[in-house]
Design an enzyme around this catalytic site. Structure first.
Site, PDB file in Angstrom:
ATOM      1  N   HIS A   1     -68.025  30.833  34.204  1.00 39.29           N
ATOM      2  CA  HIS A   1     -68.225  29.383  34.315  1.00 39.29           C
ATOM      3  C   HIS A   1     -66.891  28.682  34.533  1.00 39.29           C
ATOM      4  CE1 HIS A   1     -71.140  31.153  31.498  1.00 39.29           C
ATOM      5  NE2 HIS A   1     -71.985  30.539  32.276  1.00 39.29           N
TER       6      HIS A   1
ATOM      7  N   HIS B   1     -74.869  31.621  39.383  1.00 36.26           N
ATOM      8  CA  HIS B   1     -74.356  32.991  39.406  1.00 36.26           C
ATOM      9  C   HIS B   1     -75.139  33.861  40.388  1.00 36.26           C
ATOM     10  CE1 HIS B   1     -72.237  31.683  35.896  1.00 36.26           C
ATOM     11  NE2 HIS B   1     -73.336  31.544  35.190  1.00 36.26           N
TER      12      HIS B   1
END
Lengths: 357, 357
Positions: free
Chosen positions: A219, A57
């Site tokens: 995700h 991320h």
């Protein structure tokens, strides 16, 4: 799978080694257990803020370690929670006696592991409290989460609370501020393409050539619905209106209570985004989307906010909370008060974020 | 084609409108002709710096307009040169009498149009000079270029010269500095995937699932060779060694000469990157590559530089000169002297780049 990597299993370590080589004046990178902390630790007379979560991320969270933002970040493997020993080691390293705040994105693994670390640190006499960010309006429960996922508001909470800690806020006041940021923030995201987790080497999900996934998690977990590809304006409307319609949501927040020495549930209902509100608009890229497209989204989000009587007083446009090379975006709206705005503008100096110094 | 856009032909305009909405305190966005300039124009007692080129490379150049960097940028349509009327309008708007420097990437269209604009502006009594950046070591001549293409060093020249102009450098001294930056900078790039120009809707080129294009241009024009996909370390070596081996290159630079009132060719051979040199390393993402991968590249570039006795004194890692959503990276090395380093560190405040304020 086409990536600028060596062995897939070395992705996280080598990326962190690159950060260490590039930013040695700002951060320390530790392995076994893995965490990143600012150079000037332990911190005397300042509450420390620690966050963390699965890797993939970036720049969140490791790129946000430094003066005016995070004091440490614990990166797990890609899309995998870091472990309590990472969090405990980071806590021991940065705490100078003023206590520690954990800012945790609401994913079951992260929440559980940060709770364990909190209990372990408290056993060692380190004062730790926690706030869980759960700002994603897309779904009530998802693949990896009980309750709402924690996404874009996390970035804003880290900037605002990081500035507050730098100014000497005590732990209790910092917890209150971080909770307020969470209650006044809302996000929703959308994917045009999947990403590929390096060690898996195949796409996390598949989308048709003319399909998009609305309400995607960071995700790649499923969102609200899969729809035919829409225009940027329609996408901006879908995301922004979903956020605005969510005002009045009731949530239950699990926090450590220092009086009762245990976990308590706090229920709260909030009503941000009433006409006249001051807001911060954050248009975030998912990693593979160029900034030129984010400005096209911002353009329409700003129009919608204006039509709803909201006053945009600050904005952030770029790829800050990503899903590897996923194409897509998320929109976060945060209703800000004067205190938050003032803290937003405060100096910051991290590998990714620098101003005022 | 999956993009966050509305009508493909509105891509540039709507992206600029988004920038205008987001950064009205920093920049003005003008249409017909299209250019972006800083808010506080015309500039009194300060040389103005203007750049520009085809769109699709954002944040370059529009994201670099503001205090300490560019005074105006002229964006063309995607991968298409802006026209002389855009450059002339920007020049008239920002010049306050101290003169203007055009920083031009070496693409035939850009060079020709900036030369025309220079002549037109000089006819109006505005003192303009130019520097053409030609730092790409990949190919001698390419699809759109006579001589070497101008790529990553442009970003560094804009930051360094922008700071110098802010400090009051007169035009001649600024030209000399910008030429020196160009002579000491070298770049090479690589693509893992193509990009798609919005109005064309099909990929600019095609690459196999296990292929990469080495020495790619920022418009997807062919590079040195197409090779099987390599590891990040091998890619970093290929790019960095190509740059280091290029020291001693002789180039011819076309500049306006104020004494002769005409164009002259200046020949120069330079020898940067000798052991002991101070260098700035810039690892750039092409738009679709996440920052985590850029750090893996940086890690190996830093090792190679160290092995060659080069001292990395500054670095820049991120997507600054892009090709829409192309996946890949470029490496730029710039040999810096104390003056350049000092200017690099100077305050800057643009939509994309901010520090020190």
């Amino acid at each position: 799978m086409k990536k600028l990597i060596n062995q897939p299993e070395d992705f996280v370590r080598e990326s962190l080694e690159g950060m260490a080589a590039a930013h040695s004046h700002l951060i320390q990178v530790h392995f076994e257990p893995t965490f990143v902390c600012r150079q000037d630790v332990p911190l005397v007379n300042k509450v420390a803020i620690i966050s963390g979560g699965g890797s993939g991320h970036e720049p969140m969270h490791t790129g946000f370690v430094g003066m005016g933002m995070l004091d440490a970040a614990c990166p797990g493997e890609v899309f995998t929670s870091p472990t309590p020993d990472q969090m405990l080691a980071a806590t021991q390293k940065v705490d100078g006696g003023a206590g520690v705040l954990y800012i945790v994105k609401n994913y079951s693994g992260d929440v559980m592991n940060f709770e364990m670390a909190l209990e372990m640190a408290r056993c060692e006499g380190i004062r730790v409290r926690n706030i869980v960010i759960d700002d994603d309006v897309a779904v009530k429960d998802s693949l990896y989460t009980q309750g709402r996922r924690g996404v874009g508001t996390t970035v804003l909470a880290e900037k605002i609370c990081g500035a507050a800690a730098e100014r000497g806020y005590p732990l209790d006041k910092l917890v209150e501020l971080c909770r307020r940021v969470n209650l006044n923030g809302r996000s929703m995201g959308l994917a045009l393409t999947s990403c590929i987790v390096p060690v898996r080497a195949t796409p996390t999900f598949t989308l048709g050539d003319r399909e998009m996934e609305v309400g995607i998690g960071i995700h790649g977990e499923p969102g609200r619905q899969r729809l035919p590809l829409k225009s940027a304006n329609e996408i901006a409307e879908m995301l922004t209106l979903s956020i605005l319609e969510d005002s009045g949501y009731t949530r239950i927040m699990r926090e450590w209570d220092e009086v009762q020495e245990g976990w308590i549930d706090i229920e709260a209902t909030d009503f941000p985004f009433q006409p006249g509100s001051n807001i911060l608009v954050f248009v975030n890229g998912m990693g593979g989307t160029p900034i030129s497209e984010l400005y096209i989204i911002y353009r329409r989000v700003a129009q919608i906010c204006s039509q709803h009587g909201l006053k945009i007083v600050r904005n952030l446009i770029g790829s800050y909370i990503t899903s590897l090379e996923m194409e897509g975006c998320s929109v976060t709206l945060l209703q800000v008060d004067d205190e938050m705005m003032d803290l937003w503008d405060a100096p910051v100096h991290t590998p990714t974020w620098r101003w005022g110094v």
